[in-house]
Motif scaffolding. Structure first.
Motif, PDB file in Angstrom:
ATOM      1  N   GLY A 184     -19.437  -0.146  11.658  1.00  0.00           N
ATOM      2  CA  GLY A 184     -19.311  -1.429  10.961  1.00  0.00           C
ATOM      3  C   GLY A 184     -20.630  -1.909  10.378  1.00  0.00           C
ATOM      4  O   GLY A 184     -20.650  -2.602   9.353  1.00  0.00           O
ATOM      5  N   ILE A 185     -21.742  -1.549  11.018  1.00  0.00           N
ATOM      6  CA  ILE A 185     -23.060  -1.928  10.494  1.00  0.00           C
ATOM      7  C   ILE A 185     -23.288  -1.259   9.139  1.00  0.00           C
ATOM      8  O   ILE A 185     -23.796  -1.882   8.197  1.00  0.00           O
ATOM      9  N   PHE A 220     -20.280 -14.902   7.554  1.00  0.00           N
ATOM     10  CA  PHE A 220     -19.820 -14.837   8.943  1.00  0.00           C
ATOM     11  C   PHE A 220     -18.535 -14.032   9.069  1.00  0.00           C
ATOM     12  O   PHE A 220     -18.387 -13.207   9.973  1.00  0.00           O
ATOM     13  N   PHE A 221     -17.605 -14.247   8.168  1.00  0.00           N
ATOM     14  CA  PHE A 221     -16.329 -13.536   8.250  1.00  0.00           C
ATOM     15  C   PHE A 221     -16.500 -12.043   7.958  1.00  0.00           C
ATOM     16  O   PHE A 221     -15.781 -11.206   8.506  1.00  0.00           O
ATOM     17  N   ASP A 222     -17.466 -11.704   7.092  1.00  0.00           N
ATOM     18  CA  ASP A 222     -17.762 -10.282   6.862  1.00  0.00           C
ATOM     19  C   ASP A 222     -18.321  -9.651   8.139  1.00  0.00           C
ATOM     20  O   ASP A 222     -18.003  -8.494   8.457  1.00  0.00           O
ATOM     21  N   LEU A 223     -19.150 -10.424   8.846  1.00  0.00           N
ATOM     22  CA  LEU A 223     -19.732  -9.934  10.096  1.00  0.00           C
ATOM     23  C   LEU A 223     -18.654  -9.667  11.139  1.00  0.00           C
ATOM     24  O   LEU A 223     -18.625  -8.594  11.759  1.00  0.00           O
ATOM     25  N   VAL A 224     -17.756 -10.627  11.342  1.00  0.00           N
ATOM     26  CA  VAL A 224     -16.749 -10.455  12.397  1.00  0.00           C
ATOM     27  C   VAL A 224     -15.681  -9.427  12.014  1.00  0.00           C
ATOM     28  O   VAL A 224     -15.013  -8.852  12.890  1.00  0.00           O
ATOM     29  N   LYS A 225     -15.531  -9.186  10.720  1.00  0.00           N
ATOM     30  CA  LYS A 225     -14.567  -8.160  10.288  1.00  0.00           C
ATOM     31  C   LYS A 225     -15.169  -6.755  10.334  1.00  0.00           C
ATOM     32  O   LYS A 225     -14.429  -5.768  10.348  1.00  0.00           O
ATOM     33  N   ILE A 271     -27.474  -6.343  16.097  1.00  0.00           N
ATOM     34  CA  ILE A 271     -27.993  -5.595  14.940  1.00  0.00           C
ATOM     35  C   ILE A 271     -27.150  -5.880  13.712  1.00  0.00           C
ATOM     36  O   ILE A 271     -27.678  -6.070  12.604  1.00  0.00           O
ATOM     37  N   ALA A 272     -25.830  -5.934  13.895  1.00  0.00           N
ATOM     38  CA  ALA A 272     -24.933  -6.249  12.776  1.00  0.00           C
ATOM     39  C   ALA A 272     -25.245  -7.626  12.203  1.00  0.00           C
ATOM     40  O   ALA A 272     -25.254  -7.818  10.976  1.00  0.00           O
TER      41      ALA A 272
END
Length: 498
Positions: free
Chosen positions: A365-366, A99-104, A16-17
């Protein structure tokens, strides 16, 4: 052919994120100006992006901004969060998340959700100590004997009491503490863990869905809509009683099937695993001694104090966590657990709920991704335009569905209220109905979606019980459909008969 396993709660939330991250590349970024009140200076602060300005804290200022909310709602502290200012939405420079915003985002979510995460971990530590003392086994054995032949009372009592907490003061996150306690009791009564899960979670959901005096939804939403919170109270109370009755009957029908034939359980393949996990022991040799009674009393007192503090003393997660911490120390003292053993047991118990804490962090985080990508206000702006030109019956029911959709992006009930009510409530004036109907639409939409919303509490709750999301959906979707029709009927009646 190997059966494909349904993904875990963590994987579902990460997917979902990733989807929300992609949305930030497609959905235009936008923002409403926001208004907040400073009690010390008695001035309003208007925030426009990074810029802000201070204006007089008066009714004249509110009128000039098109906000039909009495000034007393701000000065009294009824509205303590920034609200969106109507007709100020504008698109801003896109802030697509990468991508880095997603994993953070899970890490940011864990930091942002530290308050509830620590509550969960301290509850885990307390449960670990209770298991170590043997008080649970002795208490459950005693209760199983007392309720023999009348086990259905458990379902009625638990569902009704938790729904009362939900409708009066917003009992929701706090219910996470109840699963480890009540599941062994339901298992001892020859029900499955799904019955326990449903009694607790469904009870909370129907209570908050039909909130009457809940300050975090009914009252704050009414305040933000510029009306008295008692407007529409009678209708909400009727909805609460009927909705709770529907839920209790639904759960009892399933529970009766499971009690008569255990193989009818949706989670029958997990029966042994769950019973071992919760150490269900209805034939415990432990006697309910005076010491164990005192330990159980301290344990239950923690919840009484927590509920009283939240309902009457404006406590929140810090105070709730402190209650369980103090309770753990008292139980360790009464049980005469040595210091080293106390620490070991407490830490091990907290570790048992670590996966739940991580799920809460990923879900939070979402929200971080949506806020950073600035798409939440855009969703609200377009949603507010969907109902233009509708008759009042259609308007109410479409708005109910819209709120259900918006709750995926804004899972906080108080956050949804202050952000949407200044925008949505004036729409009621254009179709000739009371603004209390918009409050009802907000409550029914958010509440109904909370039964299944992966960005809400359900995945964290399922993680405690070790039940898959797919199995929960199989159990609850028929009830959601019934309550969907029930909500439409209630809204239609309230629009045309009030």
């Amino acid at each position: 052919m190997k059966k494909i396993k349904f993904p875990s709660a963590q994987t579902i939330l990460l997917l979902i994120a990733a989807m929300v991250t992609l949305l930030t590349w497609v959905v235009p970024a936008g923002k409403y100006n926001q208004l907040s009140y400073d009690k010390e200076t008695k001035m309003f602060n208007i925030k426009n992006g990074e810029a802000s300005k201070t204006v007089a804290g008066t009714t004249k200022t509110l009128d000039s901004l098109g906000i039909k909310i009495p000034i007393e709602k701000f000065t009294s502290g009824d509205i303590w969060k920034p609200i969106n200012i109507p007709n100020t939405y504008e698109e801003v420079d896109a802030k697509p998340q990468g991508f880095f915003d997603l994993v953070k985002s899970p890490i940011k979510g864990i930091i942002a959700g530290a308050d509830i995460i620590f509550l969960v971990l301290f509850i885990g530590g307390l449960i670990g100590l209770m298991n170590e003392t043997g008080a649970f086994d002795a208490g459950i054995s005693w209760l199983a004997i007392k309720l023999k032949g009348k086990e259905y009372i458990l379902i009625i009592l638990v569902t009704a009491l938790i729904s009362v907490g939900g409708t009066t003061f917003g009992l929701a996150e706090e219910t996470i503490a109840f699963y480890p306690i009540l599941i062994p009791v339901f298992l001892a009564a020859k029900y499955d863990a799904m019955v326990a899960l449903a009694s607790i979670y469904v009870g909370s959901c129907i209570g908050t869905m039909c909130s009457t005096t809940n300050p975090f939804s009914a009252i704050i939403a009414s305040n933000a809509a510029g009306i008295n919170w008692t407007s529409g109270l009678n209708t909400r109370f009727v909805a609460y009683v009927l909705g709770t009755l529907i839920c209790i009957i639904y759960i009892m029908r399933y529970a009766k099937k499971v009690k008569n034939d255990a193989s009818q359980s949706i989670i029958y393949d997990q029966k042994e695993e769950i019973e071992n996990l919760f150490k269900n022991n209805t034939e415990s040799n432990l006697q309910l001694t005076t010491r164990l009674r005192v330990i159980l009393f301290i344990f239950l007192l923690c919840f009484v104090v927590m509920i009283y503090g939240v309902a009457k003393l404006e406590w929140w997660f810090l105070e709730m966590t402190t209650v369980f911490f103090v309770g753990s120390i008292l139980i360790g003292f009464v049980a005469r657990i040595k210091e080293a053993k106390f620490i070991e047991t407490f830490v091990k118990g907290a570790g048992e709920l670590l996966s739940v804490a991580i799920i809460i962090g990923i879900a939070r985080g979402i929200t971080v991704i949506m806020d950073d990508g600035m798409i939440s206000d855009t969703m609200l702006y377009y949603a507010s335009h969907i109902t233009e030109g509708m008759n009042k019956g259609l308007f109410a029911n479409v708005l109910f569905v819209i709120y259900g959709g918006l709750s995926f992006f804004i899972p906080s009930s108080s956050g949804m209220a202050v952000l949407t009510m200044p925008i949505m409530s004036p729409l009621a004036d254009t179709v000739g109905i009371g603004r209390e109907t918009v409050v009802d639409c907000y409550q029914y939409g958010m509440g109904l979606f909370s039964f299944i919303s992966p960005t809400g509490l359900i995945l964290a709750s399922l993680a405690i019980v070790k039940v898959g999301y797919d199995k929960w959906l199989k159990f609850v979707l028929p009830l959601v459909f019934i309550l969907f029709l029930f909500s439409i009927v209630m809204l239609t009646i309230s629009v045309y008969l009030t």
